[in-house]
Design a protein around this motif. Structure first.
Motif, short mmCIF file in Angstrom:
data_model
loop_
_atom_site.label_atom_id
_atom_site.label_comp_id
_atom_site.label_asym_id
_atom_site.label_seq_id
_atom_site.Cartn_x
_atom_site.Cartn_y
_atom_site.Cartn_z
N VAL A 90 45.50 33.51 55.92
CA VAL A 90 44.22 33.56 55.22
C VAL A 90 44.12 32.50 54.11
CG1 VAL A 90 44.75 35.23 53.37
CG2 VAL A 90 42.47 35.18 54.39
N ALA A 91 45.25 32.17 53.46
CA ALA A 91 45.22 31.17 52.39
C ALA A 91 44.79 29.81 52.93
CB ALA A 91 46.59 31.06 51.73
N TYR A 137 41.95 40.11 44.09
CA TYR A 137 42.55 41.43 43.83
C TYR A 137 41.97 42.48 44.78
CZ TYR A 137 43.85 45.77 41.49
OH TYR A 137 44.34 47.02 41.21
N ASP A 138 40.65 42.45 44.96
CA ASP A 138 39.98 43.45 45.80
C ASP A 138 40.27 43.27 47.29
OD1 ASP A 138 38.88 44.60 43.54
OD2 ASP A 138 37.00 43.48 43.68
N ASN A 139 40.63 42.04 47.68
CA ASN A 139 40.95 41.74 49.09
C ASN A 139 42.43 41.36 49.15
OD1 ASN A 139 38.07 41.58 50.52
ND2 ASN A 139 37.92 40.67 48.50
N ILE A 140 43.26 42.34 49.47
CA ILE A 140 44.71 42.21 49.30
C ILE A 140 45.31 40.99 50.01
CG2 ILE A 140 45.29 43.72 51.26
CD1 ILE A 140 47.50 44.90 49.36
N MET A 193 45.75 37.91 47.71
CA MET A 193 46.54 37.99 46.47
C MET A 193 47.37 36.73 46.21
SD MET A 193 46.09 40.78 44.66
CE MET A 193 47.57 41.18 43.73
N LYS A 194 47.94 36.15 47.26
CA LYS A 194 48.79 34.96 47.08
C LYS A 194 48.00 33.65 47.13
CE LYS A 194 53.01 37.10 48.89
NZ LYS A 194 54.06 37.04 49.94
N ALA A 195 46.70 33.76 47.35
CA ALA A 195 45.87 32.55 47.48
C ALA A 195 45.21 32.13 46.18
CB ALA A 195 44.81 32.78 48.56
N VAL A 228 50.25 39.38 38.28
CA VAL A 228 50.51 38.60 39.50
C VAL A 228 49.88 37.22 39.40
CG1 VAL A 228 50.08 38.47 42.00
CG2 VAL A 228 50.66 40.67 40.94
N PHE A 229 48.63 37.17 38.96
CA PHE A 229 47.91 35.90 38.92
C PHE A 229 48.39 34.99 37.78
CE2 PHE A 229 44.43 38.66 40.88
CZ PHE A 229 44.82 38.33 42.17
N LEU A 230 48.75 35.58 36.66
CA LEU A 230 49.28 34.77 35.56
C LEU A 230 50.60 34.13 35.96
CD1 LEU A 230 48.53 36.99 32.41
CD2 LEU A 230 47.31 34.94 33.14
#
Length: 335
Positions: A229-230, A266-269, A272-274, A308-310
């Motif tokens: 997905v990324a 965050y809302d679309n798991i 998360m890594k993208a 996670v994002f920081l």
């Protein structure tokens, strides 16, 4: 019919509900009567609807009293807001009777409850977007409605209608945007359309960038596999970067976009890594600039997935700070 009349008369006597009572006591009387005889509820509403259709047959003083009584009955739930349909009668609207009656009615209603309760009742019967129909077609504008009801002392109602209109305009903008994107319309045409809508409906750029972001993300069928997905997102968003860049000309708009990206990931798991990859893409494409990104990292983020994002952004933020320091040093040497 005779039996029903006798029952009503008996009940009125039982509750001391006689017509010599002061007018302000009538709503309580009607309410007591209808609670005792629930079968009267529909009939009572029908009669009130008929009364409203023939408002021209009353004197101004009588109309005002009826309006205030109707407002109280709406507030205590004796009447349903659907009765307001009668006020959209063409002749009543044309002669200004509907609008004048509505002023007294809403004053009474809001005085008993508040604008939030009134709005909830209107929404329940899909009347929340029809209030401008109290005026003739050539006067059905937010400006005219706001001026009329604000001058009549109903500023809260004016603000409610203005907000409803704005919400409607935003929904329509997003719907049209998605259709234009689905058709593959040129970005220059889409940008022109959006800017015209911004001006016409007074929609600020930070709000628009949120709408554009949502529209862009909704046009894609996303892969369910996190590892794919990324790559898919970067390819898709790179294509739409010029469109997003057209509506991030202000620092606040850029910050709004960052927050939208954070919330979406965050809302679309699977996203998360993208997050970091999307931010870097937008930085390189000049959709986002250094200052809003640094501000987001420092204290403007939201709680959703914060840690996670920081952590994802840590190295890129360090690189940005170093690049900023080098740029400042070069500027000082140049001086």
């Amino acid at each position: 019919m005779l039996l029903e009349q006798n029952l009503i008369t008996a009940d009125m006597q039982k509750h001391s509900l006689t017509f010599w009572w002061p007018a302000e006591c009538w709503p309580q009387g009607f309410n007591k009567l209808i609670r005792c005889y629930k079968y009267l509820e529909k009939g009572f509403e029908d009669e009130v609807k008929k009364l409203l259709l023939f408002l021209k047959g009353f004197s101004e003083s009588e109309r005002n009293k009826l309006a205030m009584l109707t407002g109280v009955l709406l507030a205590n739930g004796t009447l349903n807001a659907s009765i307001l349909n009668s006020l959209y009668n063409e002749n009543l609207v044309k002669e200004g009777v509907s609008a004048a009656f509505a002023v007294k009615l809403f004053k009474s209603w809001i005085n008993e409850k508040d604008i939030n309760a009134v709005a909830a009742s209107l929404r329940k019967v899909s009347m929340d977007n029809r209030l401008m129909e109290l005026f003739p077609a050539n006067k059905q504008s937010v400006e005219h409605f706001t001026k009329y009801f604000t001058e009549a002392g109903l500023k809260e109602l004016s603000e409610y209608v203005r907000n409803q209109q704005t919400i409607g305009a935003r929904k329509e903008l997003q719907k049209e945007l998605q259709e234009q994107m689905s058709r593959g319309d040129p970005f220059k045409d889409i940008i022109l359309y959006v800017k015209e809508e911004m001006k016409k409906n007074n929609i600020p750029e930070p709000v628009v960038i949120g709408i554009v972001w949502s529209s862009v993300m909704s046009t894609m069928e996303w892969n369910k596999k996190e590892e794919l997905v990324a790559e898919q997102a970067i390819k898709h968003l790179k294509q739409y970067s010029p469109l997003l860049a057209a509506f991030t000309t202000q620092g606040q708009s850029e910050l709004t976009l960052l927050l939208k990206i954070q919330e979406y990931c965050y809302d679309n798991i699977h996203f998360m890594k993208a997050f970091q990859k999307i931010v870097v893409l937008f930085y390189k494409a000049e959709v986002l600039s250094e200052e809003p990104i640094l501000k987001w990292y420092k204290d403007a983020y939201v709680a959703k997935g914060k840690s996670v994002f920081l952590e994802q952004m840590k190295k890129f933020i360090e690189w940005l700070k170093n690049a900023e320091e080098e740029s400042e040093s070069e500027a000082e040497e140049g001086d």
